[in-house]
Scaffold this active site. Structure first.
Site, mmCIF file in Angstrom:
data_model
loop_
_atom_site.group_PDB
_atom_site.id
_atom_site.type_symbol
_atom_site.label_atom_id
_atom_site.label_comp_id
_atom_site.label_asym_id
_atom_site.label_seq_id
_atom_site.Cartn_x
_atom_site.Cartn_y
_atom_site.Cartn_z
ATOM 1 N N SER A 118 0.925 -1.262 -0.140
ATOM 2 C CA SER A 118 -0.115 -0.047 -0.040
ATOM 3 C C SER A 118 0.838 1.248 -0.080
ATOM 4 C CB SER A 118 -0.993 -0.142 1.142
ATOM 5 O OG SER A 118 -1.787 0.903 1.094
ATOM 6 N N ARG B 210 -12.790 5.223 9.990
ATOM 7 C CA ARG B 210 -12.075 3.783 9.849
ATOM 8 C C ARG B 210 -12.864 2.934 9.412
ATOM 9 N NH1 ARG B 210 -6.919 1.889 9.079
ATOM 10 N NH2 ARG B 210 -6.610 0.043 10.152
ATOM 11 N N ASP C 183 -8.188 -6.586 -5.069
ATOM 12 C CA ASP C 183 -7.884 -5.145 -4.576
ATOM 13 C C ASP C 183 -8.548 -4.190 -5.360
ATOM 14 O OD1 ASP C 183 -6.806 -2.838 -3.710
ATOM 15 O OD2 ASP C 183 -4.646 -3.477 -3.819
ATOM 16 N N HIS D 258 -7.632 -5.435 -0.986
ATOM 17 C CA HIS D 258 -6.187 -4.547 -0.661
ATOM 18 C C HIS D 258 -5.733 -5.014 0.430
ATOM 19 C CE1 HIS D 258 -3.679 -0.959 -0.987
ATOM 20 N NE2 HIS D 258 -4.027 -0.734 0.407
ATOM 21 N N ASP D 259 -6.278 -5.535 1.556
ATOM 22 C CA ASP D 259 -5.463 -6.072 2.655
ATOM 23 C C ASP D 259 -4.589 -7.362 2.380
ATOM 24 O OD1 ASP D 259 -5.776 -4.372 4.603
ATOM 25 O OD2 ASP D 259 -7.548 -5.325 5.514
#
Lengths: 364, 197
Positions: free
Chosen positions: A146, A216, A311, A344-345
């Site tokens: 990232s 968040r 992602d 994405h993680d």
């Protein structure tokens, strides 16, 4: 695993890209393993937006597990038996390095909203100062996912002679319009929190927890893939005993509530704004009027660019753009697209293929 | 890849050139060209295991389906594009060939010859050919577009690809008189160096 945690002070300060200056600063640094005699086995880990210096293992018994523990450790892909692994908390963060919640040594007061804007370039600059402090001439590898991947890319651009290899995972040469848009919604929710006080909430002894929590929660949606969310939670209802908030119906709501709440206890809202701004502002080719090829032409390191199919925040196409531009200017560069179901993680999680590729890249 | 084929390709590739190998497999050819010709080499591959082997060799490898991804390769200044024994596996071989010649000055193509006499015998006996360089059964082969030497040269003529050099290998994978004289029957594999008109 030999682990050390140190707060390293830089008395010389740093001139930032914005033109501002920090007259002094500290970096919180964790290291794993041992530096060899010729100092050739150093690996620098660059953390993602909400990460910190604590990348692997547990520093003390009651410590949490490091954010990239699946990849870093004895015998793991980034093998701490063989390599000296270093990870520092980024400047502007809130885990020990100098940031908005630190005391400004010039005024004796908390920086708050007056903390200067920092950039990916500034992070890399401060990490270079750390590199010099450690007496390491050349990293074997600089790697991150990232915005950590952006730092690894920036390292290879800014200090071509100071690293052999760079691992750029789930990243891009610049943030997309959509990335900026998402971050702005997050920032807006923080700014509109009644406890934000224009960023000077420390003086009022409050924290804009609600805004940070909402930010968040939005973030978590963008980090996961639609498929993974569906697989993990489906449309299942949360059982009553484990509800973290009264009006939660679905498991996914409970998950976001829980993650958001936990994060808002730990993270600093000004750091959140600062970090997302750094992410938005990054454009590797900015100095060359958008010419990415020209920007990458100075790179001497060998690059490994990895994108993940699921992602959608930094989709595989962003990885391919880096690879194509690098290839066009004769930079050694591989580009792999891994399955990675966690969106994405995905870069955080070990999978057989991911682990093998990283290991081979390091050792080839 | 057999040693004669590697040697032929080596003799065509100039020192210090920039090379892209489409369907690079485990990267052996690229590694050979880097070691012997000091090329700046890139490989394109789709198979995970082979990509892994390329990374282990320290090669630059791009995970990409050639049919889907070849359009993305823009303005790459390659001296040579290589497609060794892969052209018949593509959905659109003619488009890929044209694209390869857009991004490189010259293009090395090797292809199995369906006109090879053993293939013809197989077909005469009523079966799909299975030969040393077409080893897989019809149901497990990756080959979609097999052709004969004649077919391939007609495609080159139609598309305006100039054949600079060509070498034909016999059933033993070596240069042979018969294979050179009557390639459409006696060569099992054709090796071409192409460029645009």
């Amino acid at each position: 695993m030999k682990t050390e945690r140190n707060l390293i002070h830089f008395e010389s300060g740093i001139d930032l890209e914005s033109g501002s200056r920090l007259n002094k600063f500290d970096l919180m640094v964790e290291t794993y393993g041992n530096l060899n005699k010729d100092k050739s086995n150093g690996i620098l880990i660059c953390h993602a937006f909400s990460g910190n210096h604590h990348a692997a293992g547990k520093f003390s018994a009651d410590d949490s597990i490091g954010w990239w523990d699946q990849i870093i450790g004895p015998g793991k892909s980034i093998d701490t038996n063989k390599y000296f692994v270093v990870c520092s908390n980024n400047l502007g963060g809130c885990s020990g390095s100098t940031g908005p919640s630190s005391v400004n040594p010039d005024t004796g007061e908390i920086y708050g909203k007056d903390f200067p804007i920092v950039s990916v370039e500034d992070w890399v600059q401060s990490q270079k100062m750390l590199t010099d402090y450690l007496n390491i001439e050349k990293w074997h590898l600089v790697v991150g996912g990232s915005i950590g991947g952006m730092q690894a890319l920036q390292w290879s651009i800014a200090f071509p002679d100071s690293l052999k290899k760079a691992g750029i995972f789930a990243a891009a040469a610049k943030s997309s319009t959509q990335n900026i848009a998402m971050n702005e919604v997050a920032r807006e929710s923080i700014r509109k929190d009644k406890d934000f006080h224009g960023g000077d909430y420390y003086k009022h002894n409050v924290k804009p927890k609600n805004g940070l929590k909402t930010a968040r929660m939005l973030g978590h949606i963008t980090y996961l893939s639609e498929k993974h969310m569906d697989h993990k939670f489906g449309r299942k209802f949360q059982d009553e005993e484990s509800r973290v908030a009264g009006d939660v119906d679905y498991q996914v709501e409970n998950y976001l509530q829980y993650k958001g709440e936990k994060f808002s206890d730990l993270f600093d809202a000004n750091s959140y704004i600062l970090m997302t701004k750094a992410m938005d502002d990054y454009d590797a080719s900015e100095g060359n009027s958008g010419d990415l090829e020209k920007t990458l032409s100075s790179i001497k390191a060998k690059l490994l660019v990895i994108g993940f199919e699921s992602d959608w925040l930094y989709p595989p196409q962003r990885s391919k753009e880096i690879q194509l531009a690098a290839m066009n200017v004769n930079v050694e560069c591989s580009c792999l697209i891994l399955y990675g179901k966690q969106g994405h993680d995905s870069f955080l999680f070990a999978s057989k293929r991911y682990e093998k590729i990283i290991k081979s890249f390091i050792e080839s | 890849m057999n040693i004669s084929l590697t040697k032929i390709i080596e003799s065509w590739i100039t020192d210090n050139s920039k090379v892209i190998d489409f369907g690079c497999g485990d990267g052996s050819l690229l590694q050979f060209l880097i070691d012997n010709k000091n090329v700046n080499g890139y490989g394109v591959e789709i198979d995970h295991e082979k990509i892994q082997q390329c990374v282990e060799k320290g090669l630059s490898v791009i995970e990409q389906d050639i049919d889907e991804g070849i359009q993305d390769f823009v303005s790459s200044n390659f001296d040579f594009a290589i497609m060794a024994s892969s052209i018949q596996c593509l959905k659109n071989p003619h488009i890929a060939l044209g694209r390869m010649l857009d991004l490189s000055k010259q293009c090395v193509v090797t292809l199995p010859n369906l006109g090879y006499w053993r293939c013809r015998l197989n077909l005469l006996s009523g079966k799909m050919p299975v030969t040393p360089n077409l080893p897989s059964s019809w149901y497990e082969t990756d080959n979609l577009h097999l052709c004969t030497i004649k077919d391939f040269e007609k495609l080159c003529a139609d598309e305006g690809f100039v054949v600079n050099k060509k070498i034909f290998l016999n059933g033993q994978g070596k240069k042979g008189t018969l294979a050179s004289l009557f390639p459409n029957i006696f060569s099992s594999e054709g090796v071409y160096l192409l460029e645009r008109k």
